[in-house]
Each structure stands twice: as C-alpha cells, then as structure tokens.
Design an enzyme around this catalytic site. Sequence first.
Site, PDB file in Angstrom:
ATOM      1  N   ASN A 209     -13.170 -98.215  -2.237  1.00  0.00           N
ATOM      2  CA  ASN A 209     -12.990 -99.175  -1.247  1.00  0.00           C
ATOM      3  C   ASN A 209     -12.755 -98.939   0.035  1.00  0.00           C
ATOM      4  O   ASN A 209     -12.528 -97.921   0.654  1.00  0.00           O
ATOM      5  CB  ASN A 209     -11.999-100.179  -1.920  1.00  0.00           C
ATOM      6  CG  ASN A 209     -10.797 -99.743  -1.798  1.00  0.00           C
ATOM      7  OD1 ASN A 209     -10.054 -99.415  -1.035  1.00  0.00           O
ATOM      8  ND2 ASN A 209     -10.130 -99.204  -2.935  1.00  0.00           N
ATOM      9  N   ASP A 279      -9.492-101.250  -9.207  1.00  0.00           N
ATOM     10  CA  ASP A 279      -9.110-102.179 -10.733  1.00  0.00           C
ATOM     11  C   ASP A 279      -9.830-101.355 -11.836  1.00  0.00           C
ATOM     12  O   ASP A 279      -9.372-101.497 -13.006  1.00  0.00           O
ATOM     13  CB  ASP A 279      -9.425-103.482 -10.588  1.00  0.00           C
ATOM     14  CG  ASP A 279      -8.686-104.466  -9.685  1.00  0.00           C
ATOM     15  OD1 ASP A 279      -7.651-103.745  -9.548  1.00  0.00           O
ATOM     16  OD2 ASP A 279      -9.230-105.059  -9.038  1.00  0.00           O
ATOM     17  N   LYS A 289     -24.147 -84.016 -12.237  1.00  0.00           N
ATOM     18  CA  LYS A 289     -24.573 -85.028 -11.415  1.00  0.00           C
ATOM     19  C   LYS A 289     -25.838 -85.983 -11.927  1.00  0.00           C
ATOM     20  O   LYS A 289     -26.669 -85.127 -12.621  1.00  0.00           O
ATOM     21  CB  LYS A 289     -25.295 -84.345  -9.984  1.00  0.00           C
ATOM     22  CG  LYS A 289     -25.778 -85.264  -9.008  1.00  0.00           C
ATOM     23  CD  LYS A 289     -26.266 -84.814  -7.817  1.00  0.00           C
ATOM     24  CE  LYS A 289     -27.120 -85.814  -6.828  1.00  0.00           C
ATOM     25  NZ  LYS A 289     -28.155 -85.023  -5.973  1.00  0.00           N
ATOM     26  N   PRO A 306      -4.749 -99.054 -14.985  1.00  0.00           N
ATOM     27  CA  PRO A 306      -3.238 -99.770 -15.469  1.00  0.00           C
ATOM     28  C   PRO A 306      -2.961-100.093 -14.158  1.00  0.00           C
ATOM     29  O   PRO A 306      -3.038 -99.389 -12.923  1.00  0.00           O
ATOM     30  CB  PRO A 306      -2.633 -98.580 -15.895  1.00  0.00           C
ATOM     31  CG  PRO A 306      -3.243 -97.319 -15.255  1.00  0.00           C
ATOM     32  CD  PRO A 306      -4.445 -97.526 -15.290  1.00  0.00           C
ATOM     33  N   ILE A 308      -0.214-100.594 -11.192  1.00  0.00           N
ATOM     34  CA  ILE A 308       1.086 -99.868 -11.148  1.00  0.00           C
ATOM     35  C   ILE A 308       2.391-100.808 -11.026  1.00  0.00           C
ATOM     36  O   ILE A 308       3.268-100.735 -11.497  1.00  0.00           O
ATOM     37  CB  ILE A 308       0.956 -99.245  -9.545  1.00  0.00           C
ATOM     38  CG1 ILE A 308      -0.455 -98.198  -9.845  1.00  0.00           C
ATOM     39  CG2 ILE A 308       1.983 -98.259  -9.185  1.00  0.00           C
ATOM     40  CD1 ILE A 308      -0.534 -97.504  -8.369  1.00  0.00           C
ATOM     41  N   PHE A 324       0.909-106.237  -2.230  1.00  0.00           N
ATOM     42  CA  PHE A 324      -0.214-107.126  -1.139  1.00  0.00           C
ATOM     43  C   PHE A 324      -1.000-107.737  -1.816  1.00  0.00           C
ATOM     44  O   PHE A 324      -1.412-107.496  -2.970  1.00  0.00           O
ATOM     45  CB  PHE A 324      -0.938-105.848  -0.343  1.00  0.00           C
ATOM     46  CG  PHE A 324      -0.020-105.417   0.629  1.00  0.00           C
ATOM     47  CD1 PHE A 324       1.279-104.603   0.703  1.00  0.00           C
ATOM     48  CD2 PHE A 324      -0.201-105.852   2.066  1.00  0.00           C
ATOM     49  CE1 PHE A 324       2.029-104.667   1.626  1.00  0.00           C
ATOM     50  CE2 PHE A 324       0.299-105.312   3.300  1.00  0.00           C
ATOM     51  CZ  PHE A 324       1.751-104.605   3.162  1.00  0.00           C
ATOM     52  N   LYS A 338      -0.141-114.038  -7.926  1.00  0.00           N
ATOM     53  CA  LYS A 338      -0.082-112.672  -8.270  1.00  0.00           C
ATOM     54  C   LYS A 338       1.603-112.090  -8.099  1.00  0.00           C
ATOM     55  O   LYS A 338       2.013-111.324  -9.000  1.00  0.00           O
ATOM     56  CB  LYS A 338      -0.602-111.907  -7.128  1.00  0.00           C
ATOM     57  CG  LYS A 338      -1.305-110.481  -7.522  1.00  0.00           C
ATOM     58  CD  LYS A 338      -2.063-110.123  -6.469  1.00  0.00           C
ATOM     59  CE  LYS A 338      -3.569-110.567  -6.641  1.00  0.00           C
ATOM     60  NZ  LYS A 338      -4.650-110.262  -5.610  1.00  0.00           N
ATOM     61  N   LYS A 342       2.741-110.473 -11.613  1.00  0.00           N
ATOM     62  CA  LYS A 342       3.099-109.020 -11.721  1.00  0.00           C
ATOM     63  C   LYS A 342       4.478-108.800 -11.567  1.00  0.00           C
ATOM     64  O   LYS A 342       4.994-107.837 -11.454  1.00  0.00           O
ATOM     65  CB  LYS A 342       2.340-108.299 -10.370  1.00  0.00           C
ATOM     66  CG  LYS A 342       0.782-108.703 -10.565  1.00  0.00           C
ATOM     67  CD  LYS A 342       0.151-107.457  -9.498  1.00  0.00           C
ATOM     68  CE  LYS A 342      -1.376-107.560  -9.394  1.00  0.00           C
ATOM     69  NZ  LYS A 342      -1.975-106.356  -9.009  1.00  0.00           N
TER      70      LYS A 342
HETATM   71  O1  C5P Z   1      -4.718-107.624  -8.399  1.00  0.00           O
HETATM   72  P1  C5P Z   1      -4.752-107.006  -6.879  1.00  0.00           P
HETATM   73  O2  C5P Z   1      -5.571-105.537  -6.919  1.00  0.00           O
HETATM   74  O3  C5P Z   1      -5.587-107.953  -6.029  1.00  0.00           O
HETATM   75  O4  C5P Z   1      -3.412-106.950  -6.516  1.00  0.00           O
HETATM   76  C1  C5P Z   1      -2.965-106.117  -5.132  1.00  0.00           C
HETATM   77  C2  C5P Z   1      -1.613-105.585  -5.317  1.00  0.00           C
HETATM   78  O5  C5P Z   1      -1.408-104.903  -6.675  1.00  0.00           O
HETATM   79  C3  C5P Z   1      -1.314-104.360  -4.318  1.00  0.00           C
HETATM   80  O6  C5P Z   1      -0.043-104.318  -3.992  1.00  0.00           O
HETATM   81  C4  C5P Z   1      -1.832-102.997  -5.147  1.00  0.00           C
HETATM   82  O7  C5P Z   1      -1.031-101.916  -4.582  1.00  0.00           O
HETATM   83  C5  C5P Z   1      -1.333-103.660  -6.333  1.00  0.00           C
HETATM   84  N1  C5P Z   1      -1.986-102.840  -7.514  1.00  0.00           N
HETATM   85  C6  C5P Z   1      -1.324-101.827  -8.332  1.00  0.00           C
HETATM   86  N2  C5P Z   1      -1.957-101.310  -9.375  1.00  0.00           N
HETATM   87  C7  C5P Z   1      -3.430-101.563  -9.604  1.00  0.00           C
HETATM   88  C8  C5P Z   1      -4.069-102.560  -8.677  1.00  0.00           C
HETATM   89  C9  C5P Z   1      -3.398-103.087  -7.631  1.00  0.00           C
HETATM   90  O8  C5P Z   1      -0.320-101.831  -7.908  1.00  0.00           O
HETATM   91  N3  C5P Z   1      -4.041-100.975 -10.405  1.00  0.00           N
END
Ligand code: C5P
Length: 401
Positions: A209, A279, A289, A306, A308, A324, A338, A342
């Site tokens: 990304n 994600d 390849k 998963p 974090i 974030f 969120k 979370k």
């Molecule tokens: O759900 P989304 O990806 O939009 O959420 C963003 C926040 O979740 C950020 O703080 C990002 O570091 C965290 N995040 C995470 N683990 C993931 C995906 C996103 O901790 N697998």
Amino acid sequence: MQLAHRRILLGVSGGIAAYKSCELVRRLRDLGAEVRVVMTEGATHFVSPTTFQALSGESVRVSLWDEQAEMAMGHIELARWAERIIIAPASADLMARLAHGFANDLLTTLCLASPAPLYVAPAMNQQMWAHPAVQENVDILRRRGVHLLGPASGDQACGDIGSGRMLEPLELREALVASFGSAVLHGLKVVVSAGPTYEDIDPVRFIGNRSSGRMGFAVAEAAAQAGAEVTLVAGPVGLATPPGVVRRVDVRTAADMHAAVLAAAAKADIYVGAAAVGDYRPSVVASHKLKKHDGAGLILELAENPDILTSLSAQTVHPFLVGFAAETHDVASYAQDKLQRKGLDMIAANQVGDGLGFEAADNALHLYWAGGSVELPRASKTVLAHQLVAQVAQRYKAVRQ
Ligand code: C5P
C-alpha cells in the site's frame, strides 16, 4: 531520561568557574544528553581540553583552524548538530564578542552559525559584572533573545563578595531541561508501528500500500523527545531511524509485524499503531514466479491477516492503545466505530485521497476517545506528531495513572 539524546554544545570561556563546567558535563550526561565541548583559548589556561574530553567522551575543539577536527565534523556541521548552546562560564570578553557579532574564534563563529537557542552563564568579578560596558553588552544579548542564566551573588574565587558568580551546574542543567519542555512521557515505554506491509504473492511480486511511514516515524521521534523509551516497528520504508529511538525492528509482512508488535508490547505502556497493515495476504505464496497465461485472468485467493490492535486489546493486561483510521469518506463515523470495535483508548482519524494522507508531508487529524474528541488542524506531520503525543500523554495519565 529527561535529556535523552539531546545534543548540547557546551562553550567554555576563560574564567576560574571553568572547573565547575566539568561537573556540568557529568550532570548533563547523567540525564542522557550528548555533550560536545568547545573551549576558547583562554579557557584552556584554567582546565585542560583532556579533562573535558574524558568527561564528554568526545574530542574537544578549541581552534577554528584544526584541519583534522574539521574533517571529522566541520564547524558548520557542529553548529547544526547542536540543539542548545550553553556558554558556561561566559567571560566579559566572550560576551562583548558575542554582543558585537565577532567570529574571531571557533566558539563565537559557532554561535553565529547555529540556529540553536543560546544560553549564557556569566562568571566574573563583581566589579567587572557591574561595569557599564558589560551591562550594555548584556542588554544587547538579552534584546537579541539570548537567555542569561545568572549570575548569582556570593563569595567569589577572587575573595570579593557580590554579583558575578556562575550558577551551580545543577541550576544550569535545570534551565536546559526546562528549555526542552516537559517530558510528558518520561519513564514510559512506547511502541510505534509505521509504514506499509508487503504481502508476497511470489518471489517477485507483492501486495502493498502507499503508506510512506512518515507519520509513524514522526510519532516515534516525538515520543522519544517527550522522554519515552521508544521501540519502532517499521514496515518496508526507506526512512532513517529518528534520533532518540532506542530500538528499531524492521518487518515486511503483516504477520511479521503482528509478532514483532506483540513481543514489544508485552513490556510497553503505550502502543501507537500508525502502520498501514495489509488486511489480506495471498493464501499461498508461490515458490516460483507466476507465469502469465495469455487470455486468462488470474484469481488470487486471499486470507485475512490478524488485527494487531484487536489482538492486543483482547489481552487482559495490555498497553494504552492508539489506532489510526485513514478513510476516504465518512471519517468520523468509521473512526468512532473502529475505536469501539478494536477496543482502543484513542483513535487518530484522517482523510486520505485528494492529495492528503499517505504520501503528503502535511496531514490533519481528528482524535477520538470514549467521551471526547479534539481536532488537530492541517500541519506538518512533525508538528502533528508532537500534538498527538501531548494528547496521548494526557489521556494516558487520565485513565492509567
Ligand atoms: O481497520 P483498519 O485497517 O482501517 O484500521 C487501521 C488501524 O488498525 C491502524 O491503527 C492499523 O495500524 C491497525 N491495524 C492493525 N492490524 C491490522 C490492520 C490494521 O493493528 N491487521
């Protein structure tokens, strides 16, 4: 440590109080400061450069014309290196030269060449200090924004009693500590994740990304400056480790980042998840390849990574969690959702797209927590990071201490 990795240039001019500056070096280093000493020629008649070299752990400079030293770190580089310049003791002669913009030795040249705030601790006989010539020079320096530290009154080395004694090393150190502002995260361990993750498809391709890592790196730097012990877990970015960050762990995939953050967060007080974690990852990473098959499309099967933050908030004991939310629309409602989903203590929401967000130098953030919010208007990521850290420290203290 209140002065951890602070870069302080100590100028020593010719006066008997120079012996106290040896102690000042020790006390500054006790608080984690990096100290480089520059002496005037006069100062070397009171204390040997070797003494300061041993105490600071750095070579001491006296002359502007030292070719060897200039090759190691030129005087302009040294001027830029310094975050603060403190001259202790500052003699009447040194202050006269400063007041009139002289650059006739290394120390005065550095003072002209450096944007760092200048702190001056005068030390001289009380009669000299009271002389109108000296007082007029002091006025000039004050008007120019130079910070005068002291002098104090009392017994003088010459036997006189009066105003002109240099402040004690601990008083000088206090002024420098105060000049850096309060260390709002002093004594806390902070983990920051930053940058993108790369999810491999095959040995040459990946899903990534556009995160530059700049926001997370700025947060790590600001947290370190606020006195925290910072671990930075970085995805693949081409950024230098910010000053003051004590540990950097480089990772590539979301799974690596998950493992690295969970390990570091076990001992942390605060986790700021500024990374743009992928994600999804390809369910299978091809060992060779992938070949193009003309005319046929390609379907990649993806598995979910998963989360974090969710993994951390599920633990009974976990750090204060800051997430974030980079959204292209409906920023506020997605962010608040969120925050709850979370199990976060705070979320920093920002709009991405239309030149804002990932690759831009500027950003704007809206912070939300249970029962409150604050808007941080558009500013450089460095400025925003400092504001974010101040808010995190406030919320952390409100709910954890
Ligand atoms: O759900 P989304 O990806 O939009 O959420 C963003 C926040 O979740 C950020 O703080 C990002 O570091 C965290 N995040 C995470 N683990 C993931 C995906 C996103 O901790 N697998």
